[in-house]
Design a protein around this motif. Structure first.
Motif, PDB file in Angstrom:
ATOM      1  N   PRO A  55       0.829  -1.210   0.000  1.00  0.00           N
ATOM      2  CA  PRO A  55       0.000   0.000   0.000  1.00  0.00           C
ATOM      3  C   PRO A  55       0.863   1.259   0.000  1.00  0.00           C
ATOM      4  N   ALA A  56       0.401   2.271  -0.713  1.00  0.00           N
ATOM      5  CA  ALA A  56       1.108   3.557  -0.721  1.00  0.00           C
ATOM      6  C   ALA A  56       1.230   4.103   0.693  1.00  0.00           C
TER       7      ALA A  56
ATOM      8  N   ALA B  25      -1.483  -0.594  -8.873  1.00  0.00           N
ATOM      9  CA  ALA B  25      -2.841  -1.149  -8.887  1.00  0.00           C
ATOM     10  C   ALA B  25      -3.656  -0.455  -7.797  1.00  0.00           C
ATOM     11  N   LYS B  26      -4.917  -0.798  -7.726  1.00  0.00           N
ATOM     12  CA  LYS B  26      -5.804  -0.297  -6.667  1.00  0.00           C
ATOM     13  C   LYS B  26      -6.277  -1.484  -5.841  1.00  0.00           C
ATOM     14  N   ALA B  27      -6.275  -1.325  -4.540  1.00  0.00           N
ATOM     15  CA  ALA B  27      -6.801  -2.352  -3.639  1.00  0.00           C
ATOM     16  C   ALA B  27      -7.624  -1.641  -2.574  1.00  0.00           C
ATOM     17  N   SER B  28      -8.904  -1.978  -2.501  1.00  0.00           N
ATOM     18  CA  SER B  28      -9.815  -1.335  -1.551  1.00  0.00           C
ATOM     19  C   SER B  28      -9.791   0.185  -1.697  1.00  0.00           C
ATOM     20  N   GLY B  29      -9.696   0.638  -2.939  1.00  0.00           N
ATOM     21  CA  GLY B  29      -9.732   2.070  -3.209  1.00  0.00           C
ATOM     22  C   GLY B  29      -8.419   2.798  -2.979  1.00  0.00           C
TER      23      GLY B  29
ATOM     24  N   TYR C 184       1.690  -0.658  -4.874  1.00  0.00           N
ATOM     25  CA  TYR C 184       2.842  -0.810  -5.754  1.00  0.00           C
ATOM     26  C   TYR C 184       3.460  -2.179  -5.502  1.00  0.00           C
ATOM     27  N   LYS C 185       3.867  -2.821  -6.596  1.00  0.00           N
ATOM     28  CA  LYS C 185       4.451  -4.165  -6.480  1.00  0.00           C
ATOM     29  C   LYS C 185       5.691  -4.255  -7.350  1.00  0.00           C
ATOM     30  N   LEU C 186       6.784  -4.688  -6.744  1.00  0.00           N
ATOM     31  CA  LEU C 186       7.998  -4.960  -7.510  1.00  0.00           C
ATOM     32  C   LEU C 186       7.895  -6.398  -8.003  1.00  0.00           C
TER      33      LEU C 186
END
Length: 199
Positions: A119-120, A150-154, A158-160
């Motif tokens: 998560p950001a 991507a978006k998760a639960s709004g 970020y994914k490496l």
């Protein structure tokens, strides 16, 4: 130790007691409901700042190490730039940007969770809740790093995905570096032709 030379653990131990007190003060205000709105806002903002600083120190305990993968990837980019363009371009153009300690710690945070969405909001802990955190992540992507958004639960994540570099970004990196120089060392049209960057 002075603050400039203290370790993340020293900073955490120094900041934690004040953060605990600030959270308790906020909790007391919220539970009693005696304070004015402004009192609650003031205590909240104070607690939020202290918590951001304390959590930054706490997460950096886990990041208190050089990230070899980060330096290796930057070194690889530099070597490829030099192999491809050293004979045609000034050396000043063949530098790899975005090598600050913040970039390195954000990359290490993603690397420690490689293959998982981060998560950001967690990444913002690394920068003490800085509004520029997402920009620093985008800069890492501009280096050709395989970071997927991507978006998760709004919320943004970020994914490496891998340590593979997208080398197609090299001309853009060089062009951006050249464009940021105070004194241009070659005409823009010539630079674009050498890099094959279209208008």
């Amino acid at each position: 130790m002075s603050p400039s030379t203290s370790s993340p653990r020293d900073d955490w131990n120094r900041l934690r007691p004040d953060a605990v007190l600030a959270v308790k003060d906020l909790l007391n205000l919220l539970e009693s409901d005696d304070g004015s709105s402004q009192d609650i806002f003031d205590v909240y903002l104070y607690a939020k700042r202290l918590l951001a600083d304390a959590m930054e120190a706490r997460i950096k305990i886990d990041l208190d190490q050089p990230c070899k993968a980060f330096h290796d990837l930057r070194g690889k980019l530099r070597s490829i730039m030099e192999d491809r363009y050293a004979a045609q371009l000034p050396t000043a153009y063949l530098t790899v940007p975005y090598g600050s300690s913040v970039h390195e710690k954000l990359f290490l945070t993603l690397l420690q969770r490689q293959g998982n969405e981060v998560p950001a909001s967690l990444l913002r802990i690394v920068t003490a809740d800085s509004v520029h955190t997402e920009r620093r992540i985008r800069e890492l992507r501009e280096l050709g790093l395989d970071i997927v958004t991507a978006k998760a639960s709004g919320s943004d994540t970020y994914k490496l995905d891998s340590l593979e570099i997208d080398l197609s970004v090299l001309p853009t990196i060089i062009y951006n570096t050249a464009s940021s120089k105070k004194h241009r060392l070659m005409p823009e049209s010539e630079l674009k032709n050498l890099l094959e960057i279209a208008d």
